[in-house]
Write an enzyme that holds these catalytic residues in place. Structure first.
Site, PDB file in Angstrom:
ATOM      1  N   HIS A  35      16.359 -31.820   7.313  1.00  0.00           N
ATOM      2  CA  HIS A  35      17.648 -31.142   7.372  1.00  0.00           C
ATOM      3  C   HIS A  35      18.791 -32.117   7.102  1.00  0.00           C
ATOM      4  CE1 HIS A  35      15.359 -28.594  10.522  1.00  0.00           C
ATOM      5  NE2 HIS A  35      15.157 -28.097   9.319  1.00  0.00           N
ATOM      6  N   LYS A  82      23.287 -39.491  12.602  1.00  0.00           N
ATOM      7  CA  LYS A  82      22.526 -39.225  13.825  1.00  0.00           C
ATOM      8  C   LYS A  82      21.947 -40.523  14.375  1.00  0.00           C
ATOM      9  CE  LYS A  82      21.109 -34.675  12.201  1.00  0.00           C
ATOM     10  NZ  LYS A  82      19.986 -33.838  11.760  1.00  0.00           N
ATOM     11  N   TYR A 125      19.075 -36.632  20.291  1.00  0.00           N
ATOM     12  CA  TYR A 125      19.890 -37.294  19.278  1.00  0.00           C
ATOM     13  C   TYR A 125      21.368 -37.008  19.430  1.00  0.00           C
ATOM     14  CZ  TYR A 125      19.389 -32.848  16.661  1.00  0.00           C
ATOM     15  OH  TYR A 125      19.373 -31.534  16.261  1.00  0.00           O
ATOM     16  N   ASP A 154      11.781 -23.790   7.446  1.00  0.00           N
ATOM     17  CA  ASP A 154      11.381 -25.074   6.861  1.00  0.00           C
ATOM     18  C   ASP A 154      10.246 -24.938   5.847  1.00  0.00           C
ATOM     19  OD1 ASP A 154      13.368 -26.380   8.215  1.00  0.00           O
ATOM     20  OD2 ASP A 154      12.071 -27.186   9.773  1.00  0.00           O
TER      21      ASP A 154
END
Length: 183
Positions: free
Chosen positions: A62, A72, A132, A170
């Site tokens: 992503h 991130k 995260y 996905d």
């Protein structure tokens, strides 16, 4: 903290200093000043996310585009994952290349994935709690993805593909060329 540069410019493996004694351990998992010096850029995190997944769950790849792009800082609190960043910066000499890092609750490593990269992970242990930090807020309209099995990237997930657990979203992600156009 120890910052280990990877082959992808801007991506770093971050190893915290762990202090062990008879009580257990202590570590500083994040310090803005140390972090910004270590990655040589200004990053201000605004959102924390956490997920829990079972063995074989693959989340990703992503990314966010435009003004909503995200950097991130990822880590695993419990369990073990193979964490992957793919360079999707159109003019980058490493466009389409990836870096894979094993993150676990045991090794306490973190992985910094800057803006301009797609990100995903595969759970290797029975379960994993993944955490995260993001430097920008999620925006659904700016979300993009790349197929986890894009032949031009050729990620070695090191896991039998028939045993992967992947969301419907996905399973139908496009190839990396769409990311190049979107960025």
């Amino acid at each position: 903290m120890n910052f280990i540069a990877t082959k992808l410019e801007g991506c770093y493996i971050v190893e915290p200093k762990i202090i062990l004694d008879e009580r257990g351990y202590f570590m500083e998992s994040f310090n803005e000043n140390t972090f910004q010096k270590g990655v040589n850029q200004q990053v201000h995190f605004v959102q924390d996310n956490q997920s829990y997944s079972s063995k074989g769950v693959l989340r990703g790849l992503h990314y966010q585009t435009g003004e909503h792009a995200q950097a991130k800082l990822v880590r695993v609190l419990q369990g073990e994952v193979l964490d992957v960043a793919v360079d999707i910066r159109p003019n980058s000499p490493t466009f389409g290349q990836y870096e894979a890092v094993v993150l676990s609750g045991e090794n306490k490593r973190q992985f910094f994935v800057p803006r301009g990269f797609a990100h995903g992970f595969l759970v290797l242990s029975d379960t994993a709690t993944f955490f995260y930090k993001c430097d920008n807020f999620y925006n659904k309209e700016s979300e993009g993805g790349i197929s986890y099995n894009d032949k031009s990237i050729n990620i070695d997930w090191g896991f039998p593909t028939g045993n992967l657990i992947i969301s419907e979203k996905d399973k139908v992600q496009p190839n990396i060329e769409n990311a190049k156009k979107a960025w």
